[in-house]
Every structure is written in C-alpha cells, then in structure tokens.
Design a protein around this motif. Sequence first.
Motif, short mmCIF file in Angstrom:
data_model
loop_
_atom_site.label_atom_id
_atom_site.label_comp_id
_atom_site.label_asym_id
_atom_site.label_seq_id
_atom_site.Cartn_x
_atom_site.Cartn_y
_atom_site.Cartn_z
N UNK A 108 -0.82 123.20 99.93
CA UNK A 108 -0.72 124.71 99.89
C UNK A 108 -1.21 124.88 101.49
N UNK A 109 -0.28 125.37 102.17
CA UNK A 109 -0.74 125.69 103.55
C UNK A 109 -1.85 126.53 104.06
N UNK A 110 -2.79 126.27 104.68
CA UNK A 110 -3.77 126.72 105.12
C UNK A 110 -4.82 126.99 104.17
N UNK A 111 -4.95 126.70 102.95
CA UNK A 111 -5.83 126.83 101.79
C UNK A 111 -7.18 126.46 102.14
N UNK A 112 -7.16 125.19 103.00
CA UNK A 112 -8.53 124.86 103.06
C UNK A 112 -9.21 125.20 104.14
N UNK A 113 -8.53 126.11 104.86
CA UNK A 113 -9.10 126.86 106.14
C UNK A 113 -9.84 128.30 105.76
N UNK A 114 -9.70 128.84 104.51
CA UNK A 114 -10.33 130.18 104.03
C UNK A 114 -11.91 129.89 104.08
N UNK A 115 -12.48 130.78 104.63
CA UNK A 115 -14.11 130.70 104.47
C UNK A 115 -14.57 131.64 103.34
N UNK A 116 -13.80 132.30 102.50
CA UNK A 116 -14.11 133.06 101.84
C UNK A 116 -13.52 132.76 100.29
N UNK A 117 -12.62 132.11 100.22
CA UNK A 117 -11.58 131.78 98.75
C UNK A 117 -12.79 130.85 97.87
N UNK A 118 -13.50 129.78 98.53
CA UNK A 118 -14.14 128.99 97.71
C UNK A 118 -15.12 129.84 96.88
N UNK A 119 -15.90 130.46 97.62
CA UNK A 119 -17.06 131.17 96.90
C UNK A 119 -16.35 132.07 95.54
N UNK A 120 -15.21 132.83 96.00
CA UNK A 120 -14.60 133.68 95.00
C UNK A 120 -14.08 132.85 93.82
N UNK A 121 -13.35 131.48 93.98
CA UNK A 121 -13.21 130.57 93.04
C UNK A 121 -14.36 130.31 92.23
N UNK A 122 -15.47 130.10 92.76
CA UNK A 122 -16.63 129.72 91.96
C UNK A 122 -17.02 131.03 91.24
N UNK A 123 -17.08 132.17 91.68
CA UNK A 123 -17.25 133.37 90.88
C UNK A 123 -16.31 133.56 89.70
N UNK A 124 -15.02 133.40 89.66
CA UNK A 124 -14.41 133.20 88.73
C UNK A 124 -14.65 132.62 87.45
N UNK A 125 -15.71 131.45 87.89
CA UNK A 125 -16.13 130.60 86.72
C UNK A 125 -17.25 131.17 86.33
N UNK A 126 -17.91 132.40 87.03
CA UNK A 126 -19.13 132.95 86.66
C UNK A 126 -20.35 131.96 86.81
N UNK A 141 -15.67 118.60 107.22
CA UNK A 141 -15.46 119.94 107.98
C UNK A 141 -14.66 120.82 107.42
N UNK A 142 -14.17 120.75 106.14
CA UNK A 142 -13.36 121.69 105.46
C UNK A 142 -14.01 123.08 105.27
N UNK A 143 -13.55 124.04 105.95
CA UNK A 143 -14.21 125.31 105.85
C UNK A 143 -14.09 125.85 104.47
N UNK A 144 -13.24 125.80 103.58
CA UNK A 144 -13.19 126.15 102.31
C UNK A 144 -14.46 125.49 101.35
N UNK A 145 -14.83 124.49 101.76
CA UNK A 145 -15.81 123.75 101.25
C UNK A 145 -17.18 124.19 101.61
N UNK A 146 -17.26 124.14 102.71
CA UNK A 146 -18.31 124.42 103.61
C UNK A 146 -19.01 125.72 103.20
N UNK A 147 -17.99 126.71 103.40
CA UNK A 147 -18.55 128.19 103.11
C UNK A 147 -18.98 128.25 101.79
N UNK A 148 -18.17 127.69 100.66
CA UNK A 148 -18.58 127.89 99.23
C UNK A 148 -19.96 127.32 99.12
#
Length: 272
Positions: A108-126, A141-148
């Motif tokens: 999925x192109x550029x999915x790993x570059x998001x700095x907000x989606x990781x936390x949103x994905x965790x919130x979906x699991x309460x 260095x993956x932004x998706x992971x670091x930001x989460x």
Amino acid sequence: MDFIKTTEADSKYNNLESMTVSDLLVNINNEDKTVPVAIEKALPFIEAVIAQTVLKLKDGGRIFYMGAGTSGRLGVLDASECPPTFGVPSSLVVGIIAGGDKAIRDAVEFAEDSTTQGWDDLLAHNISTKDVVIGIAASGTTPYVISALEACNAKGIITGCITCNHNSPLSQTAQFPIEIIVGSEFITGSSRMKAGTAQKLVLNMISTATMIQLGKIKGNKMIDMQLSNDKLVDRGVKMIMTELNISYHDAEILLQEFKSVRNVLKHANNGN
C-alpha cells in the motif's frame, strides 16, 4: 551518537547475476548463519520486553505488534499463530500493519509514511495503559511506527521495538528497545532477508516465552492448542496417553468429551 543505517549498507557480495545457484545458496546461507549470533547479543533486551509484557498480560492487557511492509507482516504472522498454538483469544496478541489487511498481500503506497494513522489504528482497538505496544521496523525510521510509539509514550503505555539498526529513531523512542544488528544484506537493502529473519526469531521468543510464563505450556506440551485439524487432534490424544498412561482409544474418548488437553488433565488431576 550518529545514526548509521547499516541495513542499507552495500552488500559484501557483487555480480550476483554471475553466480551459480550453488554459489548463491552458499553465500545466502553464510549470511543467515550470522543472525542467531546477533540475536544472542540482544538477549537481555529481549528479556526486558518479555518481563514487561508478562506483567501487563497478567493484569488483563494485550500485546500489539506494529509495523509496515515485511515487518508488519511478520507481526501479523506471529499474532495469528498465538490462538491456535496457545488457545488464547485473537484479541490478546494483535498484529497491526500500515495500510490495513490489504497490505498483508499487496504493498500500500506511502502507508508507512503517515505520522497519524498508527495511533488511529491503535485507538480502533481501544488501546489502554494495560497494553504493550511493540514497534517493528528493520530500518528503525518508519514514521507510522515511530509516531504511534510516541503517542503511546505520551499516554503512559509501555512501548518496545525490534529494529536492526543501532541508535535509530525508533530505538530512541521505544522505552524497551531491541536492536539486532545483522549488517548489510546479501542483496543491498533487501531487509526481508537477514533483518526479516532476525525479527521473526525475536517475535517467536517474545510470544513463546510470554505464553510459557502465563502457564500456557505444561512440561513442553501445548496443552491449550486449538484442535482445528486431524493432526492436532492426534497430537492432543498422544499427549493425554503419555500424561495419563492410557490407551489411544481411551485418550481419544476423553479428548472428545472435554474438548481440550488441559480440560482432560484437569479432570484427571481432580480425581474424577
């Protein structure tokens, strides 16, 4: 200390297209042999993550693995194997991959570059402070992971990571970092190889040692495994035969009645 991305360093091998298949296999295997040695150096850090994980799970928490690409797929794989192996609910160990389930099979192109989606994905699991979040990224260095993980830290949630570069941004973010320094790949930058192997082995260690600490194994047997096919039913019957010193037929009847090896042994130990 400066951050050097050794996972992107130039391969020690060149002219790969000129090698025979035999030479390719020998050289790949020689590189793979270095992975357990690299993991051995990190055992105290792996133990620290497991100690935190066991504490949280005993208090009703969960494990979340987060990653993108190969790293995310490996987290999903380890999480998906915990229910059949240890008889735990699928909600106990959760694998989250950047880009969602589609990314398990297709990039999925550029999915790993998001700095907000990781936390949103965790919130979906309460997500809560009872849980542990382990970020997985070979590069670190993956932004998706670091930001989460940054968001988790801010909310008082325990964070760990598995990375293959020293002093990476991910290592600096996680409270309990695990660094497996495997060096350059056989194909330059192809971290699905040694780095991926290292991550898989460490994930095996984390989930297996944690589940043993939680009492999901007796002796060396998977007494809580799900009886989801004939092979596993046969394995369960043979476990009961050995533990109770009875015939295959009698063990089979007991397993059919009580539905799990643990239930059979519990029934037997209660003297019924």
